[in-house]
Design an enzyme around this catalytic site. Sequence first.
Site, PDB file in Angstrom:
ATOM      1  N   ASP A   1      -1.899   2.225  -4.615  1.00 13.17           N
ATOM      2  CA  ASP A   1      -3.194   2.484  -3.995  1.00 13.17           C
ATOM      3  C   ASP A   1      -4.234   1.503  -4.537  1.00 13.17           C
ATOM      4  OD1 ASP A   1      -2.259   4.630  -2.491  1.00 13.17           O
ATOM      5  OD2 ASP A   1      -2.536   6.015  -4.163  1.00 13.17           O
TER       6      ASP A   1
ATOM      7  N   HIS B   1       0.814  -1.218   0.000  1.00  7.01           N
ATOM      8  CA  HIS B   1       0.000   0.000   0.000  1.00  7.01           C
ATOM      9  C   HIS B   1       0.851   1.273   0.000  1.00  7.01           C
ATOM     10  CE1 HIS B   1      -3.681   2.101   0.054  1.00  7.01           C
ATOM     11  NE2 HIS B   1      -4.382   1.264   0.787  1.00  7.01           N
TER      12      HIS B   1
END
Length: 407
Positions: A384, A380
Amino acid sequence: MATKVVMEALSPTMEEGRLISWSKKEGDAVKTGETLAEVETDKAVMELVARGDGILRSIIVAEGKTVDVGTLVAVIAAADEDISAIVVDAPSDTPAAEETPSRSGVPPPAPPPPPPAAAAVSPSPPPSGTRLKASPLARKLAEERGVDLEAVRGSGPGGRIVKRDLEAASLVTHTTPGAAGGYEDVPLSQIRKTIATRLARSIGPIPHYFLTVHADMERAWDAREDLNARGDEVRISFNDIIIKAVATALTKHRECNAWWLEDRIRYFDDVHIAMAVAVEGGLITPVIRNAHLKSLREISTEARDLARRARDRKLKPEEYTGGTFSISNLGMLDVDHFTAVINPPEAAILAIGRIADEPSLSDGELEVRRKMKMTMSCDHRVIDGATGARFLQTVTQMLENPLAMVW
Protein backbone atom coordinates in the site's frame (compact mmCIF):
# COMPACT_ATOMS: atom_id res chain seq x y z
CA MET A 1 22.85 -47.84 -27.57
CA ALA A 2 22.57 -44.46 -29.29
CA THR A 3 22.16 -41.33 -27.15
CA LYS A 4 19.92 -38.57 -28.44
CA VAL A 5 21.33 -35.12 -27.71
CA VAL A 6 18.45 -32.67 -27.23
CA MET A 7 18.28 -28.97 -26.50
CA GLU A 8 18.02 -28.98 -22.70
CA ALA A 9 16.34 -26.41 -20.46
CA LEU A 10 19.53 -24.84 -19.13
CA SER A 11 17.73 -22.12 -17.17
CA PRO A 12 14.43 -22.11 -15.26
CA THR A 13 12.68 -19.90 -17.84
CA MET A 14 14.30 -21.27 -21.01
CA GLU A 15 11.90 -22.28 -23.79
CA GLU A 16 14.36 -22.26 -26.69
CA GLY A 17 18.10 -21.95 -27.19
CA ARG A 18 20.48 -20.71 -29.86
CA LEU A 19 23.33 -23.08 -30.62
CA ILE A 20 26.35 -20.76 -30.68
CA SER A 21 29.13 -23.24 -31.42
CA TRP A 22 29.92 -26.94 -31.39
CA SER A 23 32.88 -27.90 -29.18
CA LYS A 24 33.05 -31.31 -30.88
CA LYS A 25 32.82 -32.25 -34.53
CA GLU A 26 31.29 -35.29 -36.18
CA GLY A 27 33.53 -38.31 -35.67
CA ASP A 28 34.95 -37.12 -32.34
CA ALA A 29 34.88 -39.44 -29.34
CA VAL A 30 32.89 -38.07 -26.41
CA LYS A 31 32.39 -39.09 -22.80
CA THR A 32 29.53 -38.41 -20.43
CA GLY A 33 29.80 -34.91 -18.98
CA GLU A 34 32.04 -33.52 -21.72
CA THR A 35 31.01 -30.24 -23.32
CA LEU A 36 29.41 -30.71 -26.72
CA ALA A 37 28.30 -27.17 -27.52
CA GLU A 38 27.77 -23.65 -26.21
CA VAL A 39 24.14 -22.53 -26.06
CA GLU A 40 22.70 -19.04 -25.63
CA THR A 41 19.76 -19.23 -23.24
CA ASP A 42 17.42 -16.40 -22.29
CA LYS A 43 19.94 -15.21 -19.68
CA ALA A 44 23.44 -16.56 -20.30
CA VAL A 45 25.74 -18.65 -22.46
CA MET A 46 25.89 -22.17 -21.05
CA GLU A 47 27.36 -25.55 -21.92
CA LEU A 48 25.40 -28.46 -23.40
CA VAL A 49 27.06 -31.63 -22.14
CA ALA A 50 27.05 -35.25 -23.34
CA ARG A 51 24.69 -37.63 -21.57
CA GLY A 52 26.38 -40.75 -22.92
CA ASP A 53 29.67 -42.18 -24.21
CA GLY A 54 30.48 -42.87 -27.83
CA ILE A 55 31.16 -41.09 -31.09
CA LEU A 56 29.44 -37.85 -32.13
CA ARG A 57 27.94 -39.48 -35.21
CA SER A 58 25.61 -36.73 -36.43
CA ILE A 59 25.21 -33.00 -35.84
CA ILE A 60 21.64 -32.10 -36.77
CA VAL A 61 21.36 -28.43 -35.75
CA ALA A 62 23.90 -26.04 -37.26
CA GLU A 63 25.71 -23.28 -35.39
CA GLY A 64 23.68 -20.10 -35.11
CA LYS A 65 20.30 -21.84 -35.23
CA THR A 66 17.58 -21.48 -32.58
CA VAL A 67 15.49 -24.48 -31.56
CA ASP A 68 12.87 -25.29 -28.95
CA VAL A 69 13.77 -27.10 -25.76
CA GLY A 70 13.52 -30.84 -26.40
CA THR A 71 14.56 -30.63 -30.05
CA LEU A 72 17.04 -33.26 -31.24
CA VAL A 73 20.34 -31.54 -32.05
CA ALA A 74 22.82 -34.42 -32.39
CA VAL A 75 23.31 -38.18 -31.99
CA ILE A 76 26.00 -40.04 -30.03
CA ALA A 77 26.47 -43.71 -30.84
CA ALA A 78 29.02 -46.45 -31.39
CA ALA A 79 31.06 -46.21 -34.58
CA ASP A 80 29.25 -49.15 -36.22
CA GLU A 81 25.76 -48.50 -34.83
CA ASP A 82 22.93 -47.85 -37.29
CA ILE A 83 21.42 -44.43 -36.48
CA SER A 84 19.54 -43.95 -39.73
CA ALA A 85 16.11 -44.29 -38.08
CA ILE A 86 16.97 -41.57 -35.55
CA VAL A 87 18.37 -39.19 -38.16
CA VAL A 88 15.50 -39.76 -40.58
CA ASP A 89 12.99 -38.85 -37.85
CA ALA A 90 14.92 -35.66 -37.03
CA PRO A 91 13.44 -32.39 -38.33
CA SER A 92 14.96 -31.25 -41.62
CA ASP A 93 14.65 -27.63 -40.55
CA THR A 94 14.99 -25.72 -37.30
CA PRO A 95 13.38 -24.84 -35.00
CA ALA A 96 11.84 -28.31 -34.59
CA ALA A 97 9.21 -29.59 -36.97
CA GLU A 98 8.98 -27.00 -39.70
CA GLU A 99 5.60 -28.11 -40.89
CA THR A 100 4.24 -27.26 -37.41
CA PRO A 101 5.39 -23.66 -37.17
CA SER A 102 4.07 -22.90 -33.69
CA ARG A 103 2.85 -24.72 -30.60
CA SER A 104 -0.67 -23.54 -31.25
CA GLY A 105 -0.62 -24.77 -34.84
CA VAL A 106 -1.13 -21.23 -36.11
CA PRO A 107 1.83 -19.55 -37.83
CA PRO A 108 3.05 -16.34 -36.18
CA PRO A 109 2.21 -13.10 -37.96
CA ALA A 110 4.61 -12.34 -40.80
CA PRO A 111 6.60 -9.09 -40.86
CA PRO A 112 5.86 -6.49 -43.54
CA PRO A 113 6.94 -7.72 -46.98
CA PRO A 114 10.46 -6.59 -47.88
CA PRO A 115 11.27 -4.76 -51.11
CA PRO A 116 11.67 -7.00 -54.18
CA ALA A 117 15.46 -6.87 -53.83
CA ALA A 118 15.15 -8.93 -50.64
CA ALA A 119 14.62 -12.09 -52.64
CA ALA A 120 17.87 -11.81 -54.55
CA VAL A 121 20.03 -13.28 -51.82
CA SER A 122 21.50 -16.21 -53.64
CA PRO A 123 24.04 -16.26 -56.45
CA SER A 124 22.89 -19.76 -57.35
CA PRO A 125 19.12 -19.86 -57.82
CA PRO A 126 17.44 -23.11 -58.91
CA PRO A 127 18.09 -23.86 -62.58
CA SER A 128 15.18 -23.00 -64.84
CA GLY A 129 13.22 -25.92 -66.20
CA THR A 130 13.65 -28.01 -63.04
CA ARG A 131 11.03 -28.59 -60.37
CA LEU A 132 11.50 -26.16 -57.50
CA LYS A 133 11.94 -27.99 -54.20
CA ALA A 134 10.38 -26.12 -51.27
CA SER A 135 8.55 -27.15 -48.13
CA PRO A 136 4.87 -26.20 -47.78
CA LEU A 137 5.70 -23.75 -45.00
CA ALA A 138 8.44 -22.13 -47.09
CA ARG A 139 6.00 -21.67 -49.99
CA LYS A 140 3.41 -20.14 -47.65
CA LEU A 141 5.94 -17.72 -46.13
CA ALA A 142 7.27 -16.78 -49.55
CA GLU A 143 3.75 -15.90 -50.71
CA GLU A 144 3.07 -13.84 -47.58
CA ARG A 145 6.36 -11.94 -47.81
CA GLY A 146 6.49 -11.46 -51.57
CA VAL A 147 9.69 -13.48 -51.98
CA ASP A 148 10.54 -15.07 -55.33
CA LEU A 149 11.51 -18.66 -54.53
CA GLU A 150 13.38 -18.95 -57.83
CA ALA A 151 15.98 -16.55 -56.43
CA VAL A 152 16.47 -18.35 -53.08
CA ARG A 153 19.07 -21.03 -52.48
CA GLY A 154 17.75 -24.00 -50.52
CA SER A 155 19.73 -25.39 -47.61
CA GLY A 156 17.56 -28.42 -46.94
CA PRO A 157 18.10 -31.98 -48.21
CA GLY A 158 18.72 -31.99 -51.97
CA GLY A 159 18.60 -28.19 -52.12
CA ARG A 160 15.07 -28.02 -50.74
CA ILE A 161 14.04 -24.49 -49.69
CA VAL A 162 12.97 -24.48 -46.05
CA LYS A 163 11.83 -21.94 -43.48
CA ARG A 164 15.30 -20.74 -42.49
CA ASP A 165 16.08 -19.84 -46.10
CA LEU A 166 13.05 -17.54 -46.18
CA GLU A 167 14.12 -15.97 -42.89
CA ALA A 168 17.58 -15.33 -44.34
CA ALA A 169 15.99 -13.70 -47.35
CA SER A 170 13.93 -11.42 -45.11
CA LEU A 171 16.93 -10.42 -42.99
CA VAL A 172 18.97 -8.90 -45.81
CA THR A 173 19.88 -5.27 -45.20
CA HIS A 174 18.37 -3.08 -47.90
CA THR A 175 20.67 -0.11 -47.57
CA THR A 176 22.47 1.72 -50.33
CA PRO A 177 25.17 4.12 -49.10
CA GLY A 178 23.84 7.66 -49.30
CA ALA A 179 20.34 6.52 -50.19
CA ALA A 180 17.23 7.00 -48.07
CA GLY A 181 14.71 4.30 -47.21
CA GLY A 182 17.06 1.46 -46.31
CA TYR A 183 16.49 -0.68 -43.24
CA GLU A 184 17.84 -3.68 -41.38
CA ASP A 185 15.86 -6.46 -39.70
CA VAL A 186 17.83 -7.90 -36.77
CA PRO A 187 16.59 -11.18 -35.27
CA LEU A 188 15.83 -11.12 -31.56
CA SER A 189 18.42 -12.56 -29.20
CA GLN A 190 17.23 -14.98 -26.53
CA ILE A 191 17.71 -12.40 -23.78
CA ARG A 192 15.77 -9.73 -25.72
CA LYS A 193 12.88 -12.18 -26.27
CA THR A 194 12.76 -12.88 -22.54
CA ILE A 195 12.86 -9.19 -21.62
CA ALA A 196 9.98 -8.48 -24.00
CA THR A 197 7.91 -11.35 -22.60
CA ARG A 198 8.52 -10.47 -18.96
CA LEU A 199 7.83 -6.76 -19.46
CA ALA A 200 4.54 -7.56 -21.15
CA ARG A 201 3.64 -9.78 -18.19
CA SER A 202 4.60 -7.02 -15.75
CA ILE A 203 3.52 -3.57 -16.91
CA GLY A 204 0.09 -4.75 -18.07
CA PRO A 205 -1.22 -7.06 -15.34
CA ILE A 206 0.61 -5.49 -12.37
CA PRO A 207 -1.03 -2.34 -10.93
CA HIS A 208 2.09 -0.17 -10.62
CA TYR A 209 2.30 3.03 -8.62
CA PHE A 210 5.37 5.18 -8.01
CA LEU A 211 6.90 6.98 -5.02
CA THR A 212 9.77 9.46 -5.39
CA VAL A 213 11.99 10.86 -2.63
CA HIS A 214 15.13 13.02 -2.42
CA ALA A 215 18.02 11.81 -0.27
CA ASP A 216 20.74 14.14 0.99
CA MET A 217 23.97 12.29 0.12
CA GLU A 218 26.51 14.56 1.84
CA ARG A 219 27.28 12.14 4.69
CA ALA A 220 27.25 9.10 2.40
CA TRP A 221 29.66 10.96 0.10
CA ASP A 222 32.03 11.69 2.99
CA ALA A 223 31.76 8.14 4.34
CA ARG A 224 32.63 6.67 0.95
CA GLU A 225 35.66 8.94 0.58
CA ASP A 226 36.88 8.01 4.08
CA LEU A 227 36.49 4.28 3.39
CA ASN A 228 38.27 4.43 0.05
CA ALA A 229 41.08 6.57 1.51
CA ARG A 230 42.18 3.61 3.62
CA GLY A 231 44.01 2.12 0.64
CA ASP A 232 42.06 -1.15 0.68
CA GLU A 233 41.99 -2.96 -2.68
CA VAL A 234 38.19 -3.09 -2.50
CA ARG A 235 36.71 0.23 -3.60
CA ILE A 236 33.26 1.12 -2.28
CA SER A 237 30.78 2.59 -4.78
CA PHE A 238 27.59 4.51 -4.10
CA ASN A 239 25.72 1.54 -5.53
CA ASP A 240 27.24 -0.67 -2.81
CA ILE A 241 26.10 1.81 -0.14
CA ILE A 242 22.58 1.91 -1.63
CA ILE A 243 22.36 -1.90 -1.70
CA LYS A 244 23.41 -2.03 1.95
CA ALA A 245 20.89 0.67 2.94
CA VAL A 246 18.02 -1.02 1.06
CA ALA A 247 18.85 -4.46 2.45
CA THR A 248 18.97 -3.12 6.00
CA ALA A 249 15.69 -1.22 5.53
CA LEU A 250 13.95 -4.33 4.19
CA THR A 251 14.65 -6.15 7.46
CA LYS A 252 12.57 -3.43 9.13
CA HIS A 253 9.83 -3.46 6.44
CA ARG A 254 9.25 -7.13 5.66
CA GLU A 255 6.03 -6.26 3.82
CA CYS A 256 8.14 -4.80 0.97
CA ASN A 257 10.40 -7.88 0.81
CA ALA A 258 7.74 -9.98 -0.85
CA TRP A 259 6.46 -11.88 -3.89
CA TRP A 260 2.97 -11.85 -5.39
CA LEU A 261 2.01 -15.49 -6.12
CA GLU A 262 -1.56 -15.02 -7.42
CA ASP A 263 -3.29 -16.89 -4.58
CA ARG A 264 -0.95 -15.74 -1.79
CA ILE A 265 1.75 -13.24 -0.83
CA ARG A 266 5.11 -14.63 0.24
CA TYR A 267 7.01 -12.51 2.77
CA PHE A 268 10.72 -13.28 3.06
CA ASP A 269 12.82 -13.22 6.21
CA ASP A 270 16.09 -13.05 4.24
CA VAL A 271 16.92 -10.25 1.80
CA HIS A 272 18.18 -11.16 -1.66
CA ILE A 273 18.89 -8.02 -3.69
CA ALA A 274 18.65 -8.28 -7.49
CA MET A 275 20.73 -5.57 -9.16
CA ALA A 276 20.05 -4.63 -12.76
CA VAL A 277 23.13 -4.98 -15.00
CA ALA A 278 23.18 -3.85 -18.62
CA VAL A 279 24.64 -6.52 -20.91
CA GLU A 280 25.05 -6.67 -24.66
CA GLY A 281 21.57 -6.87 -26.15
CA GLY A 282 19.63 -6.55 -22.91
CA LEU A 283 19.49 -6.61 -19.13
CA ILE A 284 20.03 -9.21 -16.41
CA THR A 285 19.59 -9.05 -12.63
CA PRO A 286 22.23 -11.02 -10.71
CA VAL A 287 21.32 -11.55 -7.07
CA ILE A 288 23.31 -10.70 -3.93
CA ARG A 289 21.96 -13.26 -1.48
CA ASN A 290 21.53 -12.44 2.20
CA ALA A 291 22.63 -8.88 1.50
CA HIS A 292 21.34 -7.82 4.93
CA LEU A 293 24.02 -9.99 6.59
CA LYS A 294 26.94 -8.77 4.47
CA SER A 295 29.36 -5.93 5.06
CA LEU A 296 29.90 -3.12 2.57
CA ARG A 297 33.18 -4.75 1.61
CA GLU A 298 31.50 -8.11 0.95
CA ILE A 299 28.70 -6.46 -1.04
CA SER A 300 31.21 -4.51 -3.12
CA THR A 301 33.31 -7.59 -3.92
CA GLU A 302 30.30 -9.74 -4.81
CA ALA A 303 28.55 -7.03 -6.84
CA ARG A 304 31.60 -6.49 -9.05
CA ASP A 305 32.11 -10.21 -9.60
CA LEU A 306 28.46 -10.79 -10.49
CA ALA A 307 28.36 -7.78 -12.83
CA ARG A 308 31.53 -8.88 -14.65
CA ARG A 309 30.27 -12.43 -15.17
CA ALA A 310 26.84 -11.12 -16.18
CA ARG A 311 28.45 -9.09 -18.99
CA ASP A 312 30.47 -12.15 -20.02
CA ARG A 313 27.22 -14.21 -20.03
CA LYS A 314 28.74 -16.65 -17.55
CA LEU A 315 26.23 -16.54 -14.70
CA LYS A 316 24.64 -19.75 -13.42
CA PRO A 317 20.82 -19.86 -13.18
CA GLU A 318 20.91 -19.76 -9.39
CA GLU A 319 22.90 -16.50 -9.57
CA TYR A 320 20.19 -14.52 -11.38
CA THR A 321 17.00 -16.00 -9.92
CA GLY A 322 15.37 -15.78 -6.51
CA GLY A 323 15.67 -12.05 -5.85
CA THR A 324 13.24 -10.61 -3.30
CA PHE A 325 13.72 -6.91 -4.22
CA SER A 326 15.38 -5.21 -7.22
CA ILE A 327 17.51 -2.08 -7.63
CA SER A 328 18.17 -0.35 -10.96
CA ASN A 329 20.80 2.40 -10.93
CA LEU A 330 21.26 4.74 -13.90
CA GLY A 331 22.95 7.48 -11.93
CA MET A 332 26.33 6.69 -13.45
CA LEU A 333 24.80 7.56 -16.83
CA ASP A 334 23.73 11.01 -15.59
CA VAL A 335 20.04 10.13 -15.42
CA ASP A 336 18.31 12.36 -12.84
CA HIS A 337 15.13 10.35 -12.35
CA PHE A 338 13.26 7.44 -13.92
CA THR A 339 10.70 4.75 -13.16
CA ALA A 340 11.52 1.06 -13.47
CA VAL A 341 9.25 -1.87 -14.30
CA ILE A 342 8.70 -4.46 -11.56
CA ASN A 343 10.32 -7.84 -12.12
CA PRO A 344 7.61 -10.38 -11.16
CA PRO A 345 6.98 -12.10 -8.83
CA GLU A 346 8.80 -9.39 -6.82
CA ALA A 347 6.56 -6.65 -5.43
CA ALA A 348 8.84 -3.64 -5.94
CA ILE A 349 11.89 -2.18 -7.63
CA LEU A 350 13.89 0.94 -6.70
CA ALA A 351 15.16 3.23 -9.47
CA ILE A 352 18.23 5.31 -8.57
CA GLY A 353 19.16 8.58 -10.27
CA ARG A 354 22.44 10.51 -10.21
CA ILE A 355 23.84 12.49 -7.29
CA ALA A 356 23.63 16.17 -8.23
CA ASP A 357 24.34 19.50 -6.56
CA GLU A 358 21.09 21.22 -5.55
CA PRO A 359 20.34 24.42 -3.61
CA SER A 360 19.06 23.73 -0.11
CA LEU A 361 18.02 25.75 2.95
CA SER A 362 19.81 24.90 6.19
CA ASP A 363 19.09 26.97 9.32
CA GLY A 364 17.83 29.77 7.09
CA GLU A 365 21.00 29.73 4.99
CA LEU A 366 21.07 28.79 1.31
CA GLU A 367 23.73 26.23 0.49
CA VAL A 368 24.49 23.65 -2.17
CA ARG A 369 23.99 19.99 -1.12
CA ARG A 370 24.48 16.71 -2.93
CA LYS A 371 21.03 15.17 -3.49
CA MET A 372 19.81 11.96 -5.12
CA LYS A 373 16.34 11.03 -6.36
CA MET A 374 14.95 7.54 -5.80
CA THR A 375 11.70 6.23 -7.27
CA MET A 376 10.09 3.07 -6.01
CA SER A 377 7.72 1.16 -8.31
CA CYS A 378 5.27 -0.81 -6.17
CA ASP A 379 2.78 -3.59 -6.85
CA HIS A 380 -0.36 -2.18 -5.24
CA ARG A 381 -1.68 -5.71 -4.65
CA VAL A 382 1.14 -6.21 -2.14
CA ILE A 383 2.37 -2.80 -0.98
CA ASP A 384 0.00 0.00 0.00
CA GLY A 385 1.05 3.61 -0.49
CA ALA A 386 1.78 4.36 3.18
CA THR A 387 3.72 1.09 3.48
CA GLY A 388 5.96 1.98 0.56
CA ALA A 389 6.40 5.54 1.84
CA ARG A 390 7.54 4.34 5.28
CA PHE A 391 10.06 2.00 3.69
CA LEU A 392 11.49 4.85 1.59
CA GLN A 393 11.72 7.00 4.71
CA THR A 394 13.90 4.34 6.32
CA VAL A 395 16.12 4.01 3.23
CA THR A 396 16.55 7.79 3.14
CA GLN A 397 17.46 7.88 6.84
CA MET A 398 20.07 5.17 6.26
CA LEU A 399 21.67 7.10 3.41
CA GLU A 400 21.57 10.43 5.20
CA ASN A 401 23.10 8.92 8.33
CA PRO A 402 25.25 5.92 7.25
CA LEU A 403 25.93 4.95 10.89
CA ALA A 404 22.27 3.88 11.07
CA MET A 405 23.14 0.91 8.85
CA VAL A 406 25.35 -0.60 11.52
CA TRP A 407 23.30 0.43 14.55
